[in-house]
Design an enzyme around this catalytic site. Structure first.
Site, mmCIF file in Angstrom:
data_model
loop_
_atom_site.group_PDB
_atom_site.id
_atom_site.type_symbol
_atom_site.label_atom_id
_atom_site.label_comp_id
_atom_site.label_asym_id
_atom_site.label_seq_id
_atom_site.Cartn_x
_atom_site.Cartn_y
_atom_site.Cartn_z
ATOM 1 N N THR A 1 0.822 -1.213 0.000
ATOM 2 C CA THR A 1 0.000 0.000 0.000
ATOM 3 C C THR A 1 0.852 1.257 0.000
ATOM 4 O O THR A 1 1.984 1.261 0.473
ATOM 5 C CB THR A 1 -0.976 0.015 1.198
ATOM 6 O OG1 THR A 1 -1.781 1.190 1.112
ATOM 7 C CG2 THR A 1 -0.254 0.008 2.518
ATOM 8 N N ARG A 2 0.269 2.305 -0.586
ATOM 9 C CA ARG A 2 0.902 3.627 -0.538
ATOM 10 C C ARG A 2 -0.085 4.651 0.019
ATOM 11 O O ARG A 2 0.102 5.848 -0.101
ATOM 12 C CB ARG A 2 1.389 4.062 -1.932
ATOM 13 C CG ARG A 2 0.408 3.825 -3.066
ATOM 14 C CD ARG A 2 0.849 4.498 -4.346
ATOM 15 N NE ARG A 2 0.175 5.763 -4.490
ATOM 16 C CZ ARG A 2 -0.982 5.941 -5.128
ATOM 17 N NH1 ARG A 2 -1.590 4.930 -5.721
ATOM 18 N NH2 ARG A 2 -1.526 7.134 -5.205
ATOM 19 N N HIS B 1 -7.819 2.380 5.772
ATOM 20 C CA HIS B 1 -9.123 2.659 6.362
ATOM 21 C C HIS B 1 -9.824 1.323 6.619
ATOM 22 O O HIS B 1 -9.257 0.269 6.394
ATOM 23 C CB HIS B 1 -9.924 3.571 5.437
ATOM 24 C CG HIS B 1 -9.212 4.848 5.125
ATOM 25 N ND1 HIS B 1 -8.896 5.765 6.107
ATOM 26 C CD2 HIS B 1 -8.687 5.336 3.965
ATOM 27 C CE1 HIS B 1 -8.236 6.779 5.564
ATOM 28 N NE2 HIS B 1 -8.086 6.541 4.277
ATOM 29 N N HIS C 1 -9.845 -1.390 3.886
ATOM 30 C CA HIS C 1 -8.569 -2.086 3.699
ATOM 31 C C HIS C 1 -8.385 -3.136 4.779
ATOM 32 O O HIS C 1 -7.906 -4.237 4.528
ATOM 33 C CB HIS C 1 -7.395 -1.109 3.750
ATOM 34 C CG HIS C 1 -7.485 -0.008 2.753
ATOM 35 N ND1 HIS C 1 -7.845 1.269 3.091
ATOM 36 C CD2 HIS C 1 -7.284 -0.004 1.419
ATOM 37 C CE1 HIS C 1 -7.856 2.022 2.009
ATOM 38 N NE2 HIS C 1 -7.523 1.269 0.983
ATOM 39 N N ARG D 1 -7.973 -3.902 -7.330
ATOM 40 C CA ARG D 1 -8.465 -3.254 -8.535
ATOM 41 C C ARG D 1 -7.495 -2.111 -8.841
ATOM 42 O O ARG D 1 -7.086 -1.374 -7.956
ATOM 43 C CB ARG D 1 -9.857 -2.693 -8.220
ATOM 44 C CG ARG D 1 -10.581 -2.143 -9.396
ATOM 45 C CD ARG D 1 -11.901 -1.500 -8.959
ATOM 46 N NE ARG D 1 -12.567 -0.909 -10.100
ATOM 47 C CZ ARG D 1 -12.231 0.250 -10.630
ATOM 48 N NH1 ARG D 1 -11.246 0.964 -10.112
ATOM 49 N NH2 ARG D 1 -12.860 0.714 -11.681
#
Ligand code: PPS
Length: 572
Positions: A196-197, A201, A204, A290
């Site tokens: 992740t970057r 929340h 996730h 996605r």
């Protein structure tokens, strides 16, 4: 994957032993040095610590061609991303093939040596097409390739002397072998990695929970802290957010480690690359969502890649990646059931209320100081984000005027400054062309190189002002679009960049000739005069364009003020 074979033995690193390193470091001091760029430092770290295994250095020409054309090294192994040492033509010419060079960080510390076996001028347009899908500067990596990377690539094996030093979050940084050892120690056989970057929340968290459950695996939250997409939340803030969320995971099955990767936002190829990197870090599974590592819209306003292209390319190469894909289900909040569900699994869509807050909507709410509901994120995360990003009307920003000499930039800029000072609240600095040329750039002339340097200096000062919550008003000619874009990127890391084209025509500027310079330029007494004997790239998408013919200065400045209000940067 046959997990009985999951091998957590150490992978090869490129470091020499501690003793040899001390010796090599002394010897390397006499070598020709290359000062690494921030991106090259990230790449070098992962080369040296085995994160980019099987690479043994920066790609040779043959490997590069194979990687660009069909994602394979010369020996046939899968590798989707060119890891290249780009340098200037001058530097490339100053060395001979077979020579060792020292690779230094930005403070001058020697991190490694490299034997230069290859030197070539890459076909950057081809690299852009094949690797990033389009030769379009709207793609951050293509923009980097054309406008930041050097013209020549050097290739050759690297000998690692020391790791780049990180003073932040030291306890959260692990090499591939450190993670492997950790997994071995805990007896973890299956590990699913989450790349992740962005801040995490609730959605996730839900999807990582589900991925771990589906794969019956432990979870590695593996955020990128090297370089991400320009405009992302800075990694300091993000790591504080991750730490806040980590409490919500079961400690015995979840861990977090920071990855100093320089992302390229290359979508499908990037997903494959990420998988290889995670396999090197001892993971067995990898979550691909996605639009994985998506670069945003191209210059025609369309997506560079299809939303599931990354999953497809990953699936096709999965056996060679050695890390199984867990595909991301787009998670949405179902109000009636007060829980997250995967959108493709919801059967009764017509009878329920589906809620979702996009990244854009979240940024809007933060910028305007609006409510962010608890179903969307954790209060601790929202608090951190608000601390870093106060509402827009309290943030710093930059107004960047551009236009011909004598177009009215300075006059309008001055009027705007006074209007903003009348409002109060934030300090205002005017970086007018002439003032800057006197105080920052007195030694510079008007060649392309000098103009660029001048603008980059202005951009640097403006970005510092913006970062510290002030208002910077710049008013140079700034004739080159690529330079203006670079300055925009520098500043947008900290606040808004408002480009105002003072669109007075060259004919009108020459007719006014307030400083008598156009006359001299026509007579050839001033060379390289913008609009007469030197280029000016008309801004394509400025935030505002003002006409000055038949409009008075006060009105022009007021138009800018209205624009700032409409952007939420000043209170109406
Ligand atoms: S640049 O290209 O952005 O670095 O130029 P800038 O720093 O704004 O400087 C522009 C002012 O310098 C004067 N001047 C020239 N302008 C353009 N071309 C040439 N060759 C040149 N020589 C001197 C000119 O008065 C500009 O003033 P402004 O403030 O734009 O009217």
């Amino acid at each position: 994957t046959n997990l009985m074979e999951h091998n957590l033995a150490p992978i090869p690193e490129l470091y020499v032993s501690h003793e040899s390193a001390l010796k090599l470091k002394v010897e390397a001091a006499d070598l020709t040095s290359h000062d690494l760029t921030p991106r090259q430092i990230c790449d070098l770290e992962l080369l040296m610590n085995g994160g980019f295994n099987p690479l043994k250095g920066f790609l040779s020409e043959e490997d590069y061609n194979g990687v660009v054309e069909n994602m394979r090294l010369a020996d046939g192994q899968l590798w989707p991303m060119p890891i290249t040492l780009d340098v200037s033509e001058d530097f490339a010419q100053s060395i001979e093939l077979g020579q060792d060079i020292a690779l230094r960080d930005q403070e001058g510390v020697i991190l490694a040596t490299m034997t230069v076996t290859d030197r070539w001028e890459p076909n950057k347009a081809r690299e852009a097409e094949k690797v990033f899908g389009a030769d379009d500067d709207a793609h951050p990596a293509v923009n980097y390739l054309h406008n930041q990377a050097g013209k020549i690539y050097l290739g050759g094996p690297v000998v690692g002397i020391q790791q780049p030093v990180h003073y932040d979050f030291r306890a959260r940084r692990d090499t591939p072998n450190e993670l492997r050892a950790y997994f071995r120690k805990l007896g973890w056989r299956k590990i699913v990695a989450f790349q992740t970057r962005n801040p995490l929340h609730r959605a996730h968290q839900e999807l990582t929970f589900r991925a771990a459950k589906e794969a019956q695996a432990n979870l590695l939250i593996h955020p990128v802290v090297g370089m991400t997409k320009p405009g992302d939340v800075d990694h300091f803030t993000r790591v504080r957010c991750y730490e806040a969320v980590l409490d919500k995971y079961p400690a015995s099955t979840t861990t977090m480690s920071l990855l100093n990767l320089a992302m390229r936002m290359a979508g499908p190829r990037e997903a494959v690359w990420h998988g290889l990197i995670r396999a090197n870090h001892g993971c067995t599974h990898f979550i691909v969502g996605r639009d994985h590592a998506g670069p945003g819209k191209n210059s025609a306003g369309e997506d560079f890649y299809g939303p599931y292209d990354a999953q497809e390319l990953y699936r096709a190469n999965q056996s060679e990646i050695g890390c199984e894909m867990v595909d991301f289900k787009h998670m949405v909040w179902v109000q009636e059931r007060a829980q997250y569900e995967a959108i493709d699994e919801i059967k009764d869509k017509d009878d329920i209320t589906i809620l979702n807050i996009s990244g854009t909507e979240l940024r809007r709410r933060l910028a305007e100081g609006l409510e962010i509901p608890e179903w969307f994120s954790f209060p601790e995360v929202v608090k951190e984000l608000r601390r870093t990003k106060p509402p827009r009307a309290k943030q710093g920003f930059t107004v960047f005027f551009t236009g011909f000499s004598g177009s009215g930039k300075s006059t309008i800029a001055n009027a705007l400054m006074v209007k903003l000072m009348e409002q109060g609240g934030r300090p205002v600095t005017l970086l007018d062309g002439d003032i800057v040329r006197k105080n920052l750039s007195s030694e510079l002339g008007f060649s392309k190189e000098h103009r660029d340097l001048n603008i980059r200096r202005i951009g640097y000062v403006a970005s510092e002002i913006t970062k510290n919550g002030g208002i910077a008003i710049c008013a140079p000619i700034a004739p080159y679009a690529t330079t203006r874009r670079a300055v925009r990127e520098d500043i947008e890391a900290f606040g808004a960049f408002v480009e105002v084209h003072v669109a007075t025509s060259i004919e009108e500027c020459e007719r006014r000739d307030r400083k008598g310079l156009y006359k001299l330029a026509r007579e050839g007494k001033i060379k390289e005069f913008t609009g007469i004997s030197d280029p000016y790239d008309v801004p394509v998408n400025p935030e505002l364009s003002v006409e000055t013919e038949n409009v008075d200065v006060d009105n022009c400045a007021h138009q800018v003020l209205l624009k700032l209000e409409s952007m939420g940067l000043v209170k109406a």
